[in-house]
Design an enzyme around this catalytic site. Structure first.
Site, PDB file in Angstrom:
ATOM      1  N   ASP A 117      -7.941  -0.411 -10.859  1.00 35.35           N
ATOM      2  CA  ASP A 117      -6.757  -0.528 -10.015  1.00 35.35           C
ATOM      3  C   ASP A 117      -5.989   0.784  -9.936  1.00 35.35           C
ATOM      4  O   ASP A 117      -5.289   1.165 -10.878  1.00 35.35           O
ATOM      5  CB  ASP A 117      -5.858  -1.621 -10.608  1.00 35.35           C
ATOM      6  CG  ASP A 117      -4.553  -1.756  -9.845  1.00 35.35           C
ATOM      7  OD1 ASP A 117      -3.603  -2.355 -10.390  1.00 35.35           O
ATOM      8  OD2 ASP A 117      -4.477  -1.261  -8.699  1.00 35.35           O
ATOM      9  N   SER A 281      -0.036   9.519   6.133  1.00 41.27           N
ATOM     10  CA  SER A 281      -0.868   9.642   7.334  1.00 41.27           C
ATOM     11  C   SER A 281       0.059   9.972   8.496  1.00 41.27           C
ATOM     12  O   SER A 281       1.084   9.290   8.688  1.00 41.27           O
ATOM     13  CB  SER A 281      -1.593   8.320   7.622  1.00 41.27           C
ATOM     14  OG  SER A 281      -2.098   8.314   8.966  1.00 41.27           O
TER      15      SER A 281
END
Ligand SMILES: C[C@@H](SC(=N)N)c1ccc(Cl)cc1
Length: 413
Positions: A117, A281
């Site tokens: 994780d 992004s």
């Protein structure tokens, strides 16, 4: 510089130095110009070696070697033995809700299937100390059966996850091996309590956090993650995630498998202040529409199933899917399983690289036996404070998590 030429240079230097320091030497050449020539002879034992020669230039000017060159030199000089790489298959549970990876703990090894994780930094496992009513078929790590287990007396941990799940317990150190890479004194957090979300999943035997050490929950002293511990001995200070839809994927450690991706890997900076692999992004597009100019600030999170985005992006996406709706009974967006779902494409870096999440990945999973209505793979990130590039996004790409220079690399595959 070749040894012979180095010795010649040293000799010349010494001679010049001697003359400078004692201009009145008894040398009979005083008064006459001294000239001489040296015939160089090729050192037949010299073997050309590009990386070694290049490394010598870096060393000559005191410039640290780039990771790739350092690894190449280590391999050539036979230090490769001091460096390591590893590779572990990771297997999706139903609907790719999580990916489980075999991890060996203790001596002899006790193999548990853990959720690697990147959105947390505790290695915790179901154990012989877990409240028995909260165990439901999970494999249990028993430190009393490991000759290399050592309890950290008085150390405890307690973690809560974004989905409301939680666990807590005590702390040992023991030998941990993932994909053939071993660390002998890894903090292993043994669960004494786990919440119902964990109890209800017999296949999941715990989590192996691959986030940054700043969010490890052990007290009184936070513990290093497995990746923190093995990074210095890896050929390259990175791991890669190659998750797949409804198929086994792979986590690699210390190297980049060129056969696992297409084209180029585009690297962008990671801000790890939050303890997560956070990146930005610059834009996204839905289907064949033009890219907008809305940035997505989020974390790359292998421990989250879905792709959680700002409401504007989510509304725009589901507005393009006939029959999509926000289903209050689900607290989430759903789509008809037979709908035509557009792709979701996000930009990486500022040279035009993109990753496309296929529309089919966003028809995440049926919510009914009839298979008519599907849970949306894109959901709201409202209240979290950042977007989450979870498995729906990650399994659309080959992703490099570089702990050396704190960058994340994305490539199509
Ligand atoms: C950081 C992840 S939890 C994890 N990957 N261990 C997360 C946070 C908040 C929400 Cl709402 C869902 C997921």
């Amino acid at each position: 510089m070749q040894i012979l030429s180095f010795l010649i240079a040293a000799t010349l230097t010494a001679g010049a130095l001697a003359r400078f320091l004692s201009p009145f030497s008894d040398d009979s050449t005083i008064g006459r110009a001294a000239t001489f020539s040296l015939k160089q002879v090729r050192n037949p034992k010299f073997v050309r070696n590009g990386p070694i020669q290049l490394a010598r230039i870096y060393h000559k000017y005191g410039v640290p070697l780039p990771d790739d060159l350092k690894a190449a030199v280590a391999r050539i000089r036979g230090h490769a033995g001091k460096r390591s790489t590893g590779s572990a298959q990771t297997n999706p549970e139903k609907n790719d809700v999580e990916y489980l990876t075999p991890v060996s703990i203790g001596t002899p090894g006790q193999v548990l299937n853990l959720d690697l994780d990147t959105g947390s930094s505790d290695l915790w496992v179901f154990s012989s100390l877990t409240t028995s009513s909260q165990v439901n078929g999970q494999t249990l790590y028993d430190p009393t059966k490991s000759t290399t287990a050592n309890q950290l007396q008085g150390y405890t941990w307690q973690i809560s996850y974004g989905d409301g799940s939680s666990s807590s317990g005590d702390v040992y150190t023991d030998t941990v091996t993932v994909g053939g890479v071993t660390f002998s004194a890894q903090a292993v957090q043994v669960a004494k309590t786990v919440s119902s979300e964990f109890t209800s999943d017999p296949a999941n035997h715990g989590l192996l956090g691959m986030g940054f050490g700043s969010i490890n929950t052990v007290e009184p002293v936070a513990q290093k993650t497995f990746f923190d511990n093995i990074m210095p001995d890896l050929d390259l200070p990175l791991f890669t995630a190659d998750l797949k839809r409804s198929a086994p994927g792979r986590y690699n450690f210390g190297y980049i498998d060129p056969s696992a991706y297409k084209g180029e890997i585009t690297y962008v900076p990671v801000d790890n202040d939050s303890g997560f692999w956070a990146w930005t992004s610059p834009a996204y597009a839905i289907g064949s529409r033009n890219f907008g100019n809305t940035t997505l600030k989020g974390i790359a999170d292998t421990g989250a199933s879905l792709f959680l985005l700002p409401s504007a992006a989510v509304s725009e996406y589901y507005g393009a899917v006939f029959g999509a709706k926000y289903d209050r009974s689900q607290g989430a967006f759903t789509v008809p399983c037979d709908a035509s779902a557009p792709d979701f494409t996000f930009v990486v870096g500022d040279h035009g690289a993109t990753i496309t999440v296929p529309g089919n990945y966003i028809k995440y999973a049926p919510i009914d036996d009839a298979g008519k209505t599907c849970f949306g793979g894109i959901q709201l990130d409202t209240g979290i404070g950042f977007s989450i590039f979870g498995d729906v996004a990650l399994k659309s790409a080959f992703v490099v998590f570089n702990g050396g220079n704190r960058t994340i690399g994305w490539a199509t595959k």
